[in-house]
Design a protein around this motif. Structure first.
Motif, PDB file in Angstrom:
ATOM      1  N   ILE A   1       0.858  -1.173   0.000  1.00 58.24           N
ATOM      2  CA  ILE A   1       0.000   0.000   0.000  1.00 58.24           C
ATOM      3  C   ILE A   1       0.905   1.237   0.000  1.00 58.24           C
ATOM      4  CG2 ILE A   1      -1.764   1.285   1.236  1.00 58.24           C
ATOM      5  CD1 ILE A   1      -2.702  -1.330   2.462  1.00 58.24           C
ATOM      6  N   LEU A   2       0.872   2.015  -1.091  1.00 64.52           N
ATOM      7  CA  LEU A   2       1.698   3.214  -1.215  1.00 64.52           C
ATOM      8  C   LEU A   2       0.786   4.386  -1.555  1.00 64.52           C
ATOM      9  CD1 LEU A   2       4.561   4.436  -1.247  1.00 64.52           C
ATOM     10  CD2 LEU A   2       4.668   3.937  -3.692  1.00 64.52           C
ATOM     11  N   GLY A   3       0.351   5.048  -0.525  1.00 64.03           N
ATOM     12  CA  GLY A   3      -0.499   6.204  -0.743  1.00 64.03           C
ATOM     13  C   GLY A   3       0.316   7.456  -0.966  1.00 64.03           C
ATOM     14  N   GLU A   4      -0.377   8.545  -1.208  1.00 69.58           N
ATOM     15  CA  GLU A   4       0.292   9.812  -1.442  1.00 69.58           C
ATOM     16  C   GLU A   4       1.100  10.233  -0.224  1.00 69.58           C
ATOM     17  OE1 GLU A   4       0.702  11.765  -4.037  1.00 69.58           O
ATOM     18  OE2 GLU A   4      -0.274  10.266  -5.301  1.00 69.58           O
ATOM     19  N   THR A   5       0.566   9.973   0.938  1.00 73.55           N
ATOM     20  CA  THR A   5       1.269  10.376   2.159  1.00 73.55           C
ATOM     21  C   THR A   5       2.581   9.624   2.304  1.00 73.55           C
ATOM     22  OG1 THR A   5      -0.842  10.836   3.242  1.00 73.55           O
ATOM     23  CG2 THR A   5       1.104  10.582   4.652  1.00 73.55           C
ATOM     24  N   THR A   6       2.509   8.306   2.063  1.00 72.91           N
ATOM     25  CA  THR A   6       3.726   7.493   2.150  1.00 72.91           C
ATOM     26  C   THR A   6       4.733   7.900   1.098  1.00 72.91           C
ATOM     27  OG1 THR A   6       2.380   5.654   2.938  1.00 72.91           O
ATOM     28  CG2 THR A   6       4.611   5.146   2.193  1.00 72.91           C
ATOM     29  N   LYS A   7       4.249   8.172  -0.133  1.00 69.82           N
ATOM     30  CA  LYS A   7       5.150   8.576  -1.220  1.00 69.82           C
ATOM     31  C   LYS A   7       5.845   9.887  -0.892  1.00 69.82           C
ATOM     32  CE  LYS A   7       3.723  10.491  -4.980  1.00 69.82           C
ATOM     33  NZ  LYS A   7       3.083  10.794  -6.274  1.00 69.82           N
TER      34      LYS A   7
END
Length: 564
Positions: free
Chosen positions: A376-382
């Motif tokens: 799971i790679l959301g915008e926040t993580t990116k």
């Protein structure tokens, strides 16, 4: 110039008369030779032919002086002997008396002596022509007209250059014997010998201004109150000062050479340090690319596997509902056909069969319960990852940190007796293997440097070309880290832990060991000549304990090591 005017003065000015030329005098070889010298043209070096005289009194063959006049591009003509300038004569005056004397000389002495002299001059000309073809940028004789020959001397008094034949004529004149002859010099060299202000020869030396001057400069210029000596006296003093000056220049040359060597060494050090920094950065990004590529492949493969699982479940449900759709369509077709059935029995039987078929209830919105995505790679993580990466880039020091110090080490004396140790060379003796086994130091580094290090950034270089089995590194009472070479296989150890093991494609003849006490790392580089032309090759960097001081350490099983 008065002496030069007498070189070939017309016979009329000397008061020679035919009555004084007797057959008895001509019979004497010396007298014949002397008279023939006087009857010789200074240009062609032969007996006068149709002699003519110039206003200055000098005589020449008519053809010779006419050729000289044609070769003169200026409005003023200079006498070939005395350089007296005058307007070119419109008509040459024949020297009848001189012509009669020449004719009498020829009639009395015959042609033998004149032919012999001409043959001699011809041989000299041929020799000069042969030698002139082998030299470039030669100074040519000022008296030769048709085929100028290379000059062998230059007369400073006459300011003329002379070939061998004309030099012989010049040297036989008593009035010209005091003239100064030097090696052939062109007009530029002759100009350097004259005062640029007065045009006179530089015959004096001003001690006050340390410059050569002419006689007029000594009395009619700023040098009139200075200390003046002759050029000859200045030459003697210069000869005495020459050894001291030579020694001083040699000393200065040695100082310049040392400075140049230091600069060249500094240039080499800068290039080497830059190569090391570039190598570190390239290795860092190469390793990053490698790890990112490997991690990227793993993650993409995981995503592909999760996608396949989800799609497989969805495809199974799709197939189930397609089968149910086909069954329902078949029931509708039977019901449409049953609508027109008039037979009560068949109608009742058919409808009962259709109604008896099982129809599972269909959800309003069909969906599959899928597993949780593996990544799971959301915008926040990116954004968080990009922020960390940007911080890493900013953490790279662009301030130009100080370069590592090149340490010129010396070996510390060893009491084991298994090595012959000099200041810069370590040699294994014949009892090496037995002593190593006896002292139990086969896997240790028994020889260390006198110098120790507790802080800063240092490196040293070792010539390993004379041994194939060696160890280089650092040692501390609590640990040791070293690079070990056995033939073409090298290993890096931290204590007994093997960090890496590789095979060298080429022999490693020179190794650099770099100790960074600030980062607690030891790096090993291959800087052999064949590799250095490209760049320093990093073998391995090892993180070591922050325990100091440490010493450089060495060991060999055969051959020798040399510190650079």
């Amino acid at each position: 110039m008065e002496d030069l005017q007498m070189l070939s003065q017309g016979i009329s000015t000397r008061g020679l008369a035919e009555s004084k030329v007797t057959s008895d005098a001509m019979a004497e070889p010396h007298a014949v030779s002397a008279l023939q010298e006087e009857l010789t043209c200074p240009i062609c070096l032969g007996l006068y032919r149709s002699p003519v005289s110039l206003a200055c009194g000098h005589s020449f063959c008519k053809e010779c002086i006419q050729e000289a006049l044609r070769c003169c591009p200026h409005s003023l003509f200079s006498c070939p002997l005395c350089n007296t300038q005058a307007v070119p004569p419109t008509e040459l005056q024949p020297n009848i008396q001189l012509r009669n004397v020449v004719q009498k000389f020829v009639d009395t002495c015959g042609q033998d002596s004149t032919h012999g002299e001409e043959e001699k001059h011809q041989v000299q000309r041929e020799e000069m022509e042969e030698s002139s073809g082998q030299q470039n940028e030669e100074v040519m004789c000022d008296f030769c007209l048709e085929k100028p020959l290379p000059a062998v001397k230059t007369c400073l008094s006459c300011e003329t250059s002379l070939c061998q034949a004309h030099l012989d004529k010049h040297s036989t004149k008593a009035s010209l014997k005091d003239h100064v002859l030097v090696e052939p010099s062109d007009v530029h060299v002759l100009a350097e010998r004259r005062c640029r202000q007065h045009g006179k020869l530089l015959e004096c030396y001003c001690v006050t201004d340390s410059v050569c001057v002419c006689a007029l400069c000594c009395v009619a210029s700023s040098h009139n109150s200075h200390k003046i000596i002759s050029v000859e006296e200045a030459f003697g003093q210069a000869q005495n000062d020459f050894p001291k000056t030579l020694q001083s220049v040699k000393k200065y040359e040695a100082e310049v050479n040392r400075s140049l060597e230091n600069l060249l060494k500094q240039e080499t050090d800068v290039k080497t340090a830059e190569s090391l920094r570039r190598n570190r950065l390239e290795n860092l990004f190469d390793e990053m690319y490698k790890r990112l590529g490997s991690r990227k492949g793993e993650l993409l493969e995981t995503l592909s596997h999760g996608e396949e699982q989800q799609l497989s479940q969805i495809q199974a449900q799709i197939q189930t509902y397609k089968e149910r759709k086909d069954e329902t369509s078949h029931d509708l077709q039977e019901l449409e056909a049953l609508r027109d059935q008039k037979d009560p029995l068949l109608f009742t039987k058919g409808l009962t069969e259709i109604k008896a078929r099982i129809r599972r209830p269909a959800p309003e919105k069909a969906a599959v319960q899928l597993p949780k995505p593996p990544i799971i790679l959301g915008e926040t993580t990116k954004e968080a990852i990009l922020t960390l990466f940007q911080q890493f880039i900013l953490d790279i020091d662009f301030s130009g940190e100080s370069l590592p110090v090149h340490e010129h080490l010396t070996f510390a004396p060893s009491r084991t007796g298994i090595f012959n140790i000099g200041d810069y060379e370590l040699t294994a003796n014949s009892l090496m293997q037995q002593q190593m086994a006896m002292y139990g130091v086969r896997d240790l580094l028994p020889v260390h440097s006198i110098q120790s290090f507790s802080e800063g950034w240092h490196f040293w270089e070792v010539d390993t070309s004379c041994t194939r089995h060696w160890k280089l590194g650092i040692t501390h009472q609590c640990f040791h880290c070293y690079l070990q070479m056995d033939g073409r296989n090298f290993r890096v150890f931290l204590d007994n832990t093997k960090i890496t093991e590789k095979s060298a494609t080429t022999a490693i003849s020179t190794v650099r060991v770099e100790l960074d006490c600030r980062r607690n790392t030891v790096s090993f580089y291959n800087i052999s000549d064949t590799v250095l032309a490209k760049r320093c090759q990093l073998i391995q960097t090892v993180n070591v304990p922050a325990s100091y001081p440490v010493h450089a350490a060495f060991s060999i099983s055969s051959g020798s090591l040399r510190l650079l």
